[in-house]
Scaffold this motif. Structure first.
Motif, PDB file in Angstrom:
ATOM      1  N   GLN A   1      28.260 -13.800 -48.256  1.00  0.00           N
ATOM      2  CA  GLN A   1      27.514 -13.255 -49.385  1.00  0.00           C
ATOM      3  C   GLN A   1      27.840 -13.972 -50.694  1.00  0.00           C
ATOM      4  OE1 GLN A   1      25.082 -10.903 -48.785  1.00  0.00           O
ATOM      5  NE2 GLN A   1      25.701 -11.563 -46.718  1.00  0.00           N
ATOM      6  N   ASN A   2      28.892 -14.821 -50.647  1.00  0.00           N
ATOM      7  CA  ASN A   2      29.213 -15.672 -51.797  1.00  0.00           C
ATOM      8  C   ASN A   2      29.417 -14.837 -53.089  1.00  0.00           C
ATOM      9  OD1 ASN A   2      29.751 -18.192 -52.914  1.00  0.00           O
ATOM     10  ND2 ASN A   2      27.613 -18.501 -53.547  1.00  0.00           N
TER      11      ASN A   2
ATOM     12  N   GLY B   1      16.157 -12.976 -47.261  1.00  0.00           N
ATOM     13  CA  GLY B   1      16.655 -13.692 -48.437  1.00  0.00           C
ATOM     14  C   GLY B   1      18.092 -14.099 -48.270  1.00  0.00           C
ATOM     15  N   ALA B   2      18.891 -13.191 -47.675  1.00  0.00           N
ATOM     16  CA  ALA B   2      20.305 -13.506 -47.481  1.00  0.00           C
ATOM     17  C   ALA B   2      20.472 -14.682 -46.533  1.00  0.00           C
ATOM     18  CB  ALA B   2      21.035 -12.278 -46.945  1.00  0.00           C
TER      19      ALA B   2
ATOM     20  N   GLU C   1      18.301 -17.023 -45.943  1.00  0.00           N
ATOM     21  CA  GLU C   1      17.843 -18.232 -46.617  1.00  0.00           C
ATOM     22  C   GLU C   1      18.917 -18.777 -47.548  1.00  0.00           C
ATOM     23  OE1 GLU C   1      14.110 -19.768 -49.409  1.00  0.00           O
ATOM     24  OE2 GLU C   1      14.058 -17.775 -48.488  1.00  0.00           O
ATOM     25  N   THR C   2      19.596 -17.857 -48.266  1.00  0.00           N
ATOM     26  CA  THR C   2      20.694 -18.286 -49.137  1.00  0.00           C
ATOM     27  C   THR C   2      21.798 -18.939 -48.325  1.00  0.00           C
ATOM     28  OG1 THR C   2      20.187 -16.509 -50.688  1.00  0.00           O
ATOM     29  CG2 THR C   2      22.382 -17.484 -50.817  1.00  0.00           C
TER      30      THR C   2
ATOM     31  N   GLN D   1      23.321 -22.711 -48.458  1.00  0.00           N
ATOM     32  CA  GLN D   1      24.751 -22.969 -48.611  1.00  0.00           C
ATOM     33  C   GLN D   1      25.285 -23.868 -47.505  1.00  0.00           C
ATOM     34  OE1 GLN D   1      26.419 -19.067 -48.708  1.00  0.00           O
ATOM     35  NE2 GLN D   1      25.807 -18.662 -50.835  1.00  0.00           N
TER      36      GLN D   1
ATOM     37  N   ASP E   1      18.911 -26.112 -44.781  1.00  0.00           N
ATOM     38  CA  ASP E   1      17.584 -25.741 -45.258  1.00  0.00           C
ATOM     39  C   ASP E   1      16.649 -26.942 -45.366  1.00  0.00           C
ATOM     40  OD1 ASP E   1      19.424 -26.477 -47.351  1.00  0.00           O
ATOM     41  OD2 ASP E   1      17.750 -26.103 -48.727  1.00  0.00           O
TER      42      ASP E   1
END
Length: 917
Positions: free
Chosen positions: A772-773, A884-885, A887-888, A892, A896
């Motif tokens: 989750q950074n 969304g998570a 994709e994030t 990272q 992607d």
């Protein structure tokens, strides 16, 4: 005394002469016959004449046991047991009774001389009056080439009238012919009078007239003129067809008139007859039916023919009439497609044959019997009309048929052009369960035969369309065949066929749950040395199956078929993409008349330049492989109504690539049928499509969706039961966040809602939180639990997942918000607790629906600096947008860019752009 002596000497001399004549009688008869017949070029080759008894001499009757004659070395006649009686009570001077006459025609010698004959000298008017009154009886008269047998043959010559009566025997007919058997024992009556009139009548065994012919010969200067009238009536007559059935001729009425002339001076040989010319008018009306229908069909013929014969060359010209030369009215479909249970057969139709230009045929009577005629001119049309609508209109023109004595140089040629428009066709070509609503066609081709080659040259338009076709469970709205301009050559000796180009296509092809809205292909086919080769280019198409649509890219198919005695002995297939890169190979071979084996195999290695999607020539697949190899082998046995797998194996080796939400590496996968079951299929239940059973074993090094899964193990069986596909696994697992996620003892039904339970064991909380950074957050601990997952209508759902901590852990969370004066006391207390929180228990309920992942957590623990270190119950609700998570996390992890390039390349296929290039 001298006087008595003289009388005695005279009497003795008479007795001596009588005895001498009696003794020499056979020689005298032979000498007399030989001398008399030699005047007519008739040679006596054998004679057997016994001396008559006194009773025969006194009654003036004689018996000639055998007599063999030869006429100009061309005709041999054998006469057996001839009885001649000169003592007749009737008006006849002589009665002749012959047991049998056998006539054989020999091949004429090339050095035979042909003499002129004046036909006026052999007319009945020149002969009958000078002949004696005679009755000739022959019990059996047989001729060869052609074979002819006449029974009870009788000739009466009296008062200027020659009468011949006889019965047609069965020796003339093919014993197996249904047609000719009906003519056996018909009565023939021939009359010729001194006025040069001939009358021929043929009647059946019941004395009903079958044929009446009248001939009148007259002199016209130096020409002999003939007038012929023919009248024939046939009733209840059967005519066989090619397929073994029969057409019943209920009635047939033929009327023909003929006039001919020829010079009176001729030579008695077929190749020497000169200047014979004439004209014939034919009118014929028939009513017939077949065993499939009692309804009759009417055939009308009205034509005029001009003919000539000159030195062996016969010419026949069909003159252009004002009306059709042939007209057929009736239920014609019942003859072509017999089935009286269908109303579509009840349409009345009319078939017309119209002559557009006079049709001329030349016939060489002396040529090779296999090539006796030539067509040198003419054109005609065939039309079929139903309900005042012309369904068939085909014209045959530019006709040219040449067949010289040298058959190797024979030449046949004509051009056909026209249109077809047929409706409600049932069982064409006698194929069961085949139905066609409409057939349209445009034909324009030139056809020729020369040097044992059939040449077909399609010209401007050659197109056939089939509408509303149905064959068993297969249906098609439209099928079409286009044949472009080309020259097709067929060797009539070897049956070899040169390359032929054609295009096939169709719309709305359906079978059960399969549908293809539009399809098409172009092909090139040839047949050489009993091997047929077909190369087809298939257009791209969309295939709908089980409510899903699949894109089928354009492909190339190469087929080869081997034949022996018109039966296929083996076949091979190569399927390639449009860039001719092989996709798979297949071989077919029959085991016997009911069992067939098909072997399908493929092998391909992928790279960044040759990917899986480029190999299959489609960019719309949901994944692509950029490395590794893909191989497979399947052996199928086809029996009547069943398809069995004898061998099945599919494998992936070191595969890597990308899909819509991630990447994969190091894929090892093998799908195979159990060998022991395949080996014993004769005693156990056969492996078929309905009972498919194969083991699945796989290992994936890494599956990266932003969240990495490593060391994935797939173990289980893939099977089909009642047309539903299942995957049954005793244990499949993956390493996620340094822990295990397992599926145990699950039977997944892909045709129903998928329900399975994920067993989570010792997931590392710190790795999970790290995704989750979140700055300032540190955790530790291990989590285990069970997560029930539902998959329905393309969506995942989790309603009651549970994970729990195992040994406790730590949460360290520092944030600048904890020092803010704008937060309430409860939130500040929570931040204070989480700055150094040692939990003993962490219980989370997991809910996932509509892309929202919700964690409802109850955490029990202590912070040494808060509340004197007392036990604290902390309830936290954490909501995450999963897409969304992920994709994030993909951003990272750096994957992607690969996914974006993959998705961007999924463009719609263009017919003029091949993805494999």
């Amino acid at each position: 005394m001298p006087k008595k002596s003289g009388v005695l000497i005279a009497f003795s001399a008479i007795v001596f002469l009588f005895l001498l004549s009696y003794i020499a009688l056979p020689w005298l008869v032979q000498t007399a016959l030989t001398s008399s017949l030699s005047k007519y070029d008739i040679e006596v080759t054998n004679i057997q004449f016994d001396r008559p008894s006194w009773k025969q001499l006194s009654s003036r009757s004689f018996q000639l046991k055998s007599l063999s004659l030869r006429f100009e070395e061309q005709v041999d006649i054998d006469i057996a047991n001839t009885f001649i009686n000169f003592n007749t009570p009737s008006a006849y001077l002589v009665l002749v009774n012959i047991d049998s006459i056998d006539i054989r025609i020999n091949k004429p010698s090339s050095n035979n001389t042909v003499t002129d004959i004046n036909l006026f000298d052999v007319l009945p008017s020149s002969l009958i009056d000078d002949l004696p009154q005679v009755r000739l009886l022959v019990n059996s008269l047989t001729a060869h080439q052609p074979h002819l047998e006449l029974k009870a043959f009788r000739i009466d010559l009296s008062n200027g009238l020659l009468t011949v009566q006889t019965i047609l025997g069965d020796g003339f007919f093919n014993k197996s012919s249904k047609v000719f058997k009906q003519l056996i024992d018909t009565n023939i009556l021939l009359k010729i009078n001194a006025q040069n009139e001939l009358e021929l009548n043929i009647s059946d065994t019941a004395a009903k007239p079958l044929l009446a012919l009248n001939l009148k010969l007259t002199k016209q200067g130096e020409l002999l003129k003939g007038d012929v009238q023919l009248d024939s009536t046939l009733n209840a007559f059967e005519w066989p067809t090619i397929n073994g059935n029969a057409i019943s001729v209920n009635s047939n009425q033929l009327v023909s008139s003929n006039q001919f002339t020829l010079p009176a001076t001729q030579r008695f040989s077929i190749d020497e007859i000169t200047q014979l010319t004439g004209v014939t008018k034919i009118q014929n009306t028939s009513h017939f039916s077949n065993q499939h229908t009692a309804a009759t069909t009417k055939v009308t013929t009205d034509s005029t023919l001009r003919f000539s014969l000159d030195k062996g060359k016969f010419r026949l010209t069909l003159v252009d009439p004002k009306q059709p030369i042939v007209e057929i009215n009736g239920y014609l479909k019942r003859f072509l497609m017999p089935d009286n249970n269908y109303k579509m057969m009840d349409e009345l139709g009319t078939l017309l044959a119209n002559l557009k230009e006079p049709l001329t045929i030349e016939y060489d009577l002396l040529a090779d019997l296999n090539n006796p005629f030539s067509i040198i001119d003419g054109s005609f049309t065939l039309e079929y009309i139903e309900k005042n609508k012309k369904l068939i209109d085909v014209q045959f023109s530019n006709m040219e048929v040449i067949t010289p004595e040298n058959s190797h140089r024979s030449h046949y040629q004509f051009q056909t052009k026209g249109n077809l428009h047929l409706a409600n066709i049932y069982r064409p070509l006698d194929i069961e369960n085949l139905f066609i609503s409409k057939l349209r066609g445009e034909v324009n081709s030139r056809v020729s035969i020369q040097d044992h080659h059939l040449m077909i040259q399609p010209l401007s338009k050659n197109r056939f369309e089939i509408h509303s076709l149905r064959f068993n469970e297969y249906k098609a709205k439209t099928l079409f065949v286009n044949i472009p301009n080309q020259t097709l050559s067929i060797n009539l000796n070897t049956q070899d066929v040169s390359a032929m180009k054609f295009a096939l296509g169709g719309q709305n092809l359906d079978s059960n749950q399969l549908n293809i809205k539009k399809w098409g292909l172009t092909a090139n086919a040839s047949l050489q040395q009993h091997k047929m080769s077909i190369r087809s280019s298939i257009d791209a198409m969309d295939l709908a199956l089980l409510d899903q649509t699949y894109y089928i890219p354009p492909m190339i198919i190469k087929n080869q078929f081997w034949f022996k005695d018109l039966s296929a002995t083996k076949a091979s297939l190569k399927l390639a993409n449009i860039c001719n890169d092989p996709i798979l190979f297949a071989n077919w071979q029959p085991k016997n008349s009911t069992e067939h084996l098909i072997d399908i195999h493929w092998q391909q290695t992928f790279s960044t330049h040759k990917t899986f999607r480029k190999w299959l020539n489609t960019p719309i697949l949901p994944f692509d492989m950029t490395g590794g190899s893909f191989a497979g082998d399947a052996v199928l046995e086809l029996t009547k109504g069943e398809t069995e797998f004898k061998q099945f194996k599919v494998s992936l080796h070191d595969a890597q690539g990308v899909y819509q939400t991630g990447t994969f590496k190091g894929v090892q996968l093998q799908l195979s049928s159990p060998s022991q079951q395949l080996r014993s299929y004769k005693t156990q239940q056969a492996v078929t499509f309905d009972t498919f059973y194969a083991e699945l074993n796989g290992h994936i090094n890494e599956l990266n969706m932003g969240i990495k899964a490593n060391n994935i193990e797939l173990n289980g069986v893939l099977y089909n039961q009642l047309n539903e596909w299942h995957f049954k696994t005793p244990l499949s697992k993956a390493t996620v966040f340094s822990g295990l996620v397992e599926i145990q003892n699950e039977d997944i039904n892909f045709n129903d809602t998928i329900q399975l339970e994920l067993i989570v064991d010792r997931l590392d909380l710190s790795e999970l939180v790290r995704t989750q950074n979140m700055d300032g957050l540190y955790t530790s601990g291990k989590l285990s639990g069970r997560i029930p997952v539902h998959y329905i209508n393309g969506q995942f759902n989790v309603s009651d997942g549970r994970i729990n901590s195992i040994d406790g852990g730590k949460i360290r969370y520092t944030t600048p918000l904890s020092q803010s004066t704008n937060i309430n006391d409860q939130l500040k207390l929570t931040f204070d607790v989480l700055e150094d929180f040692n939990y003993t228990t962490l219980n989370s309920k997991i809910i996932y629906d509509d892309d929202t992942l919700l964690f409802k957590s109850a955490i029990f623990g202590r912070n040494p600096t808060v509340a004197n270190g007392r036990l604290i119950n902390l309830n936290l609700n954490t909501e995450v947008g999963l897409k969304g998570a992920l994709e994030t996390m993909r951003i990272q992890s750096g994957i992607d860019l690969n996914i974006e390039a993959f998705i961007r390349s999924k463009i719609k296929h263009s017919n003029n752009q091949y993805y494999c290039q």
